[in-house]
Write a protein that holds these residues in place. Sequence first.
Motif, PDB file in Angstrom:
ATOM      1  N   VAL A  41      15.181 -61.991  55.823  1.00  0.00           N
ATOM      2  CA  VAL A  41      15.792 -60.871  56.539  1.00  0.00           C
ATOM      3  C   VAL A  41      14.711 -60.194  57.367  1.00  0.00           C
ATOM      4  N   LEU A  42      14.994 -60.026  58.667  1.00  0.00           N
ATOM      5  CA  LEU A  42      14.036 -59.400  59.576  1.00  0.00           C
ATOM      6  C   LEU A  42      14.652 -58.157  60.212  1.00  0.00           C
ATOM      7  N   ILE A  43      13.861 -57.110  60.332  1.00  0.00           N
ATOM      8  CA  ILE A  43      14.301 -55.912  61.043  1.00  0.00           C
ATOM      9  C   ILE A  43      14.212 -56.219  62.539  1.00  0.00           C
ATOM     10  N   GLY A  44      15.339 -56.138  63.231  1.00  0.00           N
ATOM     11  CA  GLY A  44      15.370 -56.518  64.639  1.00  0.00           C
ATOM     12  C   GLY A  44      14.810 -55.462  65.582  1.00  0.00           C
ATOM     13  N   ASP A  45      15.106 -54.209  65.311  1.00  0.00           N
ATOM     14  CA  ASP A  45      14.617 -53.127  66.166  1.00  0.00           C
ATOM     15  C   ASP A  45      13.150 -52.830  65.862  1.00  0.00           C
ATOM     16  N   PRO A  46      12.373 -52.418  66.880  1.00  0.00           N
ATOM     17  CA  PRO A  46      10.937 -52.178  66.682  1.00  0.00           C
ATOM     18  C   PRO A  46      10.658 -50.869  65.951  1.00  0.00           C
ATOM     19  N   ILE A  47       9.405 -50.715  65.575  1.00  0.00           N
ATOM     20  CA  ILE A  47       8.819 -49.516  64.931  1.00  0.00           C
ATOM     21  C   ILE A  47       9.742 -48.849  63.902  1.00  0.00           C
ATOM     22  N   PRO A  48      10.167 -49.590  62.886  1.00  0.00           N
ATOM     23  CA  PRO A  48      10.925 -48.951  61.806  1.00  0.00           C
ATOM     24  C   PRO A  48      10.063 -47.940  61.063  1.00  0.00           C
ATOM     25  N   ASP A  49      10.677 -46.864  60.586  1.00  0.00           N
ATOM     26  CA  ASP A  49       9.905 -45.863  59.852  1.00  0.00           C
ATOM     27  C   ASP A  49       9.663 -46.342  58.421  1.00  0.00           C
ATOM     28  N   GLU A  50       8.850 -45.589  57.684  1.00  0.00           N
ATOM     29  CA  GLU A  50       8.463 -46.015  56.340  1.00  0.00           C
ATOM     30  C   GLU A  50       9.664 -46.076  55.397  1.00  0.00           C
ATOM     31  N   LYS A  51      10.626 -45.181  55.574  1.00  0.00           N
ATOM     32  CA  LYS A  51      11.815 -45.211  54.722  1.00  0.00           C
ATOM     33  C   LYS A  51      12.552 -46.539  54.864  1.00  0.00           C
ATOM     34  N   THR A  52      12.706 -46.994  56.116  1.00  0.00           N
ATOM     35  CA  THR A  52      13.383 -48.267  56.360  1.00  0.00           C
ATOM     36  C   THR A  52      12.598 -49.418  55.743  1.00  0.00           C
ATOM     37  N   LEU A  53      11.299 -49.438  55.944  1.00  0.00           N
ATOM     38  CA  LEU A  53      10.461 -50.486  55.375  1.00  0.00           C
ATOM     39  C   LEU A  53      10.590 -50.525  53.851  1.00  0.00           C
ATOM     40  N   ARG A  54      10.557 -49.369  53.239  1.00  0.00           N
ATOM     41  CA  ARG A  54      10.630 -49.314  51.775  1.00  0.00           C
ATOM     42  C   ARG A  54      12.003 -49.768  51.260  1.00  0.00           C
ATOM     43  N   GLN A  55      13.058 -49.419  51.985  1.00  0.00           N
ATOM     44  CA  GLN A  55      14.385 -49.853  51.554  1.00  0.00           C
ATOM     45  C   GLN A  55      14.495 -51.376  51.568  1.00  0.00           C
ATOM     46  N   VAL A  56      14.020 -51.990  52.643  1.00  0.00           N
ATOM     47  CA  VAL A  56      14.083 -53.448  52.749  1.00  0.00           C
ATOM     48  C   VAL A  56      13.223 -54.097  51.666  1.00  0.00           C
ATOM     49  N   ALA A  57      12.014 -53.561  51.463  1.00  0.00           N
ATOM     50  CA  ALA A  57      11.113 -54.112  50.443  1.00  0.00           C
ATOM     51  C   ALA A  57      11.686 -53.949  49.044  1.00  0.00           C
ATOM     52  N   ASN A  58      12.347 -52.822  48.800  1.00  0.00           N
ATOM     53  CA  ASN A  58      12.954 -52.561  47.491  1.00  0.00           C
ATOM     54  C   ASN A  58      13.960 -53.650  47.137  1.00  0.00           C
ATOM     55  N   VAL A  59      14.787 -54.027  48.103  1.00  0.00           N
ATOM     56  CA  VAL A  59      15.784 -55.076  47.856  1.00  0.00           C
ATOM     57  C   VAL A  59      15.105 -56.417  47.627  1.00  0.00           C
ATOM     58  N   ALA A  60      14.135 -56.744  48.477  1.00  0.00           N
ATOM     59  CA  ALA A  60      13.478 -58.051  48.387  1.00  0.00           C
ATOM     60  C   ALA A  60      12.757 -58.234  47.056  1.00  0.00           C
ATOM     61  N   ASN A  61      12.209 -57.156  46.528  1.00  0.00           N
ATOM     62  CA  ASN A  61      11.405 -57.244  45.312  1.00  0.00           C
ATOM     63  C   ASN A  61      12.197 -57.021  44.028  1.00  0.00           C
ATOM     64  N   SER A  62      13.468 -56.706  44.153  1.00  0.00           N
ATOM     65  CA  SER A  62      14.278 -56.409  42.971  1.00  0.00           C
ATOM     66  C   SER A  62      14.713 -57.694  42.271  1.00  0.00           C
ATOM     67  N   GLU A  63      14.657 -57.694  40.956  1.00  0.00           N
ATOM     68  CA  GLU A  63      15.075 -58.861  40.175  1.00  0.00           C
ATOM     69  C   GLU A  63      16.565 -58.851  39.886  1.00  0.00           C
ATOM     70  N   ILE A  64      17.218 -57.745  40.133  1.00  0.00           N
ATOM     71  CA  ILE A  64      18.661 -57.649  39.907  1.00  0.00           C
ATOM     72  C   ILE A  64      19.288 -56.904  41.078  1.00  0.00           C
ATOM     73  N   THR A  65      20.496 -57.253  41.423  1.00  0.00           N
ATOM     74  CA  THR A  65      21.173 -56.612  42.547  1.00  0.00           C
ATOM     75  C   THR A  65      21.464 -55.150  42.228  1.00  0.00           C
ATOM     76  N   LYS A  66      21.103 -54.286  43.154  1.00  0.00           N
ATOM     77  CA  LYS A  66      21.352 -52.855  42.994  1.00  0.00           C
ATOM     78  C   LYS A  66      22.499 -52.452  43.913  1.00  0.00           C
ATOM     79  N   ILE A  67      23.520 -51.861  43.335  1.00  0.00           N
ATOM     80  CA  ILE A  67      24.692 -51.410  44.090  1.00  0.00           C
ATOM     81  C   ILE A  67      24.603 -49.900  44.265  1.00  0.00           C
ATOM     82  N   ARG A  68      24.692 -49.456  45.497  1.00  0.00           N
ATOM     83  CA  ARG A  68      24.585 -48.017  45.764  1.00  0.00           C
ATOM     84  C   ARG A  68      25.967 -47.381  45.825  1.00  0.00           C
ATOM     85  N   ILE A  69      26.110 -46.283  45.121  1.00  0.00           N
ATOM     86  CA  ILE A  69      27.356 -45.517  45.150  1.00  0.00           C
ATOM     87  C   ILE A  69      27.025 -44.052  45.419  1.00  0.00           C
ATOM     88  N   THR A  70      28.022 -43.306  45.825  1.00  0.00           N
ATOM     89  CA  THR A  70      27.875 -41.856  45.944  1.00  0.00           C
ATOM     90  C   THR A  70      28.348 -41.252  44.640  1.00  0.00           C
TER      91      THR A  70
END
Length: 335
Positions: A214-243
């Motif tokens: 998975v690649l971020i298509g738009d340039p200069i993503p902020d740190e929050k975006t980078l961390r969200q993508v990394a969080n998913v990639a490094n997770s050993e179990i699928t995390k489902i987000r709910i409100t």
Amino acid sequence: MKRKIGLSVFPGWKEIKDEQIQVMRKARELGFSEIFMGIGPGTHWRTGIKDAFEIAKEILKEANRLDYYTFVDINPEILKELNSSPKNLSRFLEVGFRGVRADYGFSKEEIVEMSKQVIVELNPFEISVDELDYVTKFSNPERIKATHNYYPILYSGISKEVFLEKTKLFKERGIEIGAFISNPKFNLRTTLEILRFTEPFDSTNYLFNFVDRVLIGDPIPDEKTLRQVANVANSEITKIRITLYNDAFKDFINKVFHVENYREYAVVCYTKDSGNVTSQCYTKIFKNAVTVRGRELWIFTKDLGIGPYTLIGEIDDINLEILRMSKSVTFMDKK
């Protein structure tokens, strides 16, 4: 296969060159390992191909120091501008590119020729099944990958059905394939239209059900975006987000749940961990309602009547679809 994550860099945007390099450094710390570069006029209108290529040299020095896999979009016009050809990609290798993405305009024979020199990323929309079989037969499999297009114009992204159809052709042949997600700063360069305005955590989570990269298509993503993508990639179990409506249920939803998909009106998730939710009440059931019954989470897929469930939150359509594709999950609050 280990999940791989990457980002996009556009050398022709001279005014953000230093910022792009800083993002590369931060992303590498978080586990990003790939960089896609666009040097054609479609990625920036103010800088010519030759000038963009020269700027790319500077960026590549840092990218290679950080041990990124870097690949660049090419077509016959770009090769001609840079005095290159499918038989001679030495100029790209000399500046440090490890791969080229054959965007359009190349024959199957030319792709095989290029693969003798460098990793070739195929464009799923520019190669037929017969051509793909020819390429896989006559190329070193370690030199062939694939990456979907991104679609920067609103409403222009591809459908899930076409995406799956194209992706399947490469997965069946053991070819690593990647796709793009957008960056909330721009919401432009996405592969799937349904993910254009989706949070990076969720779009990454969604795509990893189908692709290897998975690649971020738009340039200069902020740190929050980078961390969200990394969080998913490094997770050993699928995390489902709910409100989540009530923080009192945070510990309960953080357990490991097994997913059942055979109910008529709900996806049911049960945990073997102890600790039932004792409060039980009747509530009006609505589509995407997240409720509790005993040690089970019931996520409803249709507006219904009143039932004996404790309402604790709601889920969006993308996370519901991710849930339905999963076997074991844990839940987290979007807030």
